[in-house]
Design an enzyme around this catalytic site. Structure first.
Site, PDB file in Angstrom:
ATOM      1  NE  ARG A 171      44.172  31.977  42.689  1.00 38.24           N
ATOM      2  CZ  ARG A 171      45.076  31.642  41.507  1.00 38.24           C
ATOM      3  NH1 ARG A 171      45.739  33.509  41.413  1.00 38.24           N
ATOM      4  NH2 ARG A 171      45.459  30.737  41.522  1.00 38.24           N
ATOM      5  CD  GLU A 176      41.046  35.501  36.884  1.00 33.22           C
ATOM      6  OE1 GLU A 176      40.997  34.473  36.274  1.00 33.22           O
ATOM      7  OE2 GLU A 176      41.323  36.091  37.687  1.00 33.22           O
ATOM      8  CG  HIS A 233      44.404  34.406  35.169  1.00 28.80           C
ATOM      9  ND1 HIS A 233      43.648  33.930  36.744  1.00 28.80           N
ATOM     10  CD2 HIS A 233      45.739  34.335  36.337  1.00 28.80           C
ATOM     11  CE1 HIS A 233      44.195  33.622  37.726  1.00 28.80           C
ATOM     12  NE2 HIS A 233      46.193  33.587  37.280  1.00 28.80           N
TER      13      HIS A 233
HETATM   14  O1  LIG Z   1      49.457  29.363  39.459  1.00 28.42           O
HETATM   15  C1  LIG Z   1      48.499  29.858  39.287  1.00 28.42           C
HETATM   16  O2  LIG Z   1      47.878  30.214  40.379  1.00 28.42           O
HETATM   17  C2  LIG Z   1      48.026  30.850  39.071  1.00 28.42           C
HETATM   18  O3  LIG Z   1      47.445  31.756  38.743  1.00 28.42           O
HETATM   19  C3  LIG Z   1      48.837  30.932  37.591  1.00 28.42           C
HETATM   20  O4  LIG Z   1      49.281  32.865  36.481  1.00 28.42           O
END
Ligand SMILES: O=C(O)C(=O)CO
Length: 312
Positions: free
Chosen positions: A229, A258, A277
């Site tokens: 993240r 994002e 992402h």
């Molecule tokens: O599933 C998640 O948390 C993601 O970030 C998908 O890439």
């Protein structure tokens, strides 16, 4: 955004589907969830007290089509007795694969190289032109050793990595044994890693953990990779570390915010590879995530055990 809101009628569930490929505005979302018994959301939808209040007391289950759950206010969900489903495991291979691709693209400067080839920068063969850093004989560090960290290490091992090290809030002996990884402190992880892969969940403890303090301890040749993240990284500090040559490069699949605005300073750096992402973006994985999220939702609505329920 594939969000569903469910209201149970006599025998069936009534689906309210957001079939537009856009995120619903906050007001629209608040309006649509009113009276729902279940919500299927994705990681861009914040499930917080305001939304839960708008949904009202009928809400029994929230199913997120993601392994990450930092967009859910777990305390608020727990307080209201709302069950939560998520989608671990089904995306592990896909995310690990993308992480390796991003690591190689960053360390071997592939984006720069294709740009040079296309735009006339490809002159005579030059000894040090576009040189990068190789995995053979390297030390790979993993911050947050879970299923995805193990899957990344398994894929990197055939590249002749010398040593895997990791740090986490606790020792993970079972997972670590699978990849013969040694537990070290965060400081040692920074100091020893030639490649540092960030695989931890975003929590209050990990928020901004990759900051100047960490980057300043890293090697000059180090490559920093984040597919977890954006919030775990202090982006101003990362920019400083990359632009001053404190570390060699960074590959980011996740950022804050994002999408990252196109004028963001990180986009100006040749040694920073930024993806939008896409770590779990394969047809197979997204299908599996959708099916698991739908099954979690249905099980929750029926009061049955969910295939993957988050313990609150
Ligand atoms: O599933 C998640 O948390 C993601 O970030 C998908 O890439």
């Amino acid at each position: 955004m594939p969000s569903f809101f469910c209201q149970k009628e006599m025998y069936e569930f009534n689906l309210i589907l957001n079939s537009a490929h856009t995120i619903l505005g906050c007001m629209e979302l608040l309006k649509r969830v009113k009276g729902c018994e279940g919500i299927l959301c994705v990681l861009t939808e914040k499930i917080d007290a305001q939304l839960l209040n708008a949904a009202g007391p009928n809400l029994k289950v929230v199913s997120t089509m993601s392994v990450g759950f930092d967009h859910l206010s777990l305390d608020e969900l727990k307080k209201r007795g709302i069950r939560v489903g998520y989608t671990p495991d089904v995306l592990t291979d896909c995310v690990a694969e993308l992480t390796v691709a991003l690591l190689l693209a960053t360390s071997r400067r592939l984006i720069e190289a294709t740009h040079e080839a296309k735009t006339g920068g490809w002159g005579t063969w030059r000894t040090l032109w576009l040189c990068g850093h190789e995995l053979a004989n390297s030390t790979v560090g993993i911050l947050g050793l879970g299923r995805i960290g193990v899957a990344i290490a398994e894929r990197l091992k055939p590249f002749k990595v010398k040593k895997f090290i990791y740090t986490d809030v606790a020792l993970r002996p079972e997972l670590a044994n699978m990849i013969e990884a040694e537990y070290v402190s965060l400081d040692e992880l920074a100091k020893q890693s030639d490649f540092l892969a960030i695989c931890c969940a975003l929590t209050p403890e990990t928020y901004g953990i990759c900051n100047w303090n960490l980057f300043s301890k890293m090697k000059k040749n180090a490559i920093f990779i984040n597919t977890s993240r954006g919030g775990v990284v202090n982006q101003e500090d990362l920019y400083e570390a990359l632009s001053t040559g404190l570390i060699a490069g960074a590959g980011l699949d996740v950022t804050t915010p994002e999408p990252l605005p196109t004028h963001h300073p990180l986009f100006t750096l040749k040694n920073c590879v930024i993806l939008p992402h896409v770590a779990s973006a394969s047809y197979t994985t997204r299908n599996s995530m959708s099916a698991l999220a739908a099954n979690n939702l249905l099980a929750g609505l029926r009061g049955e055990p969910m295939p993957k329920e988050l313990k609150l």
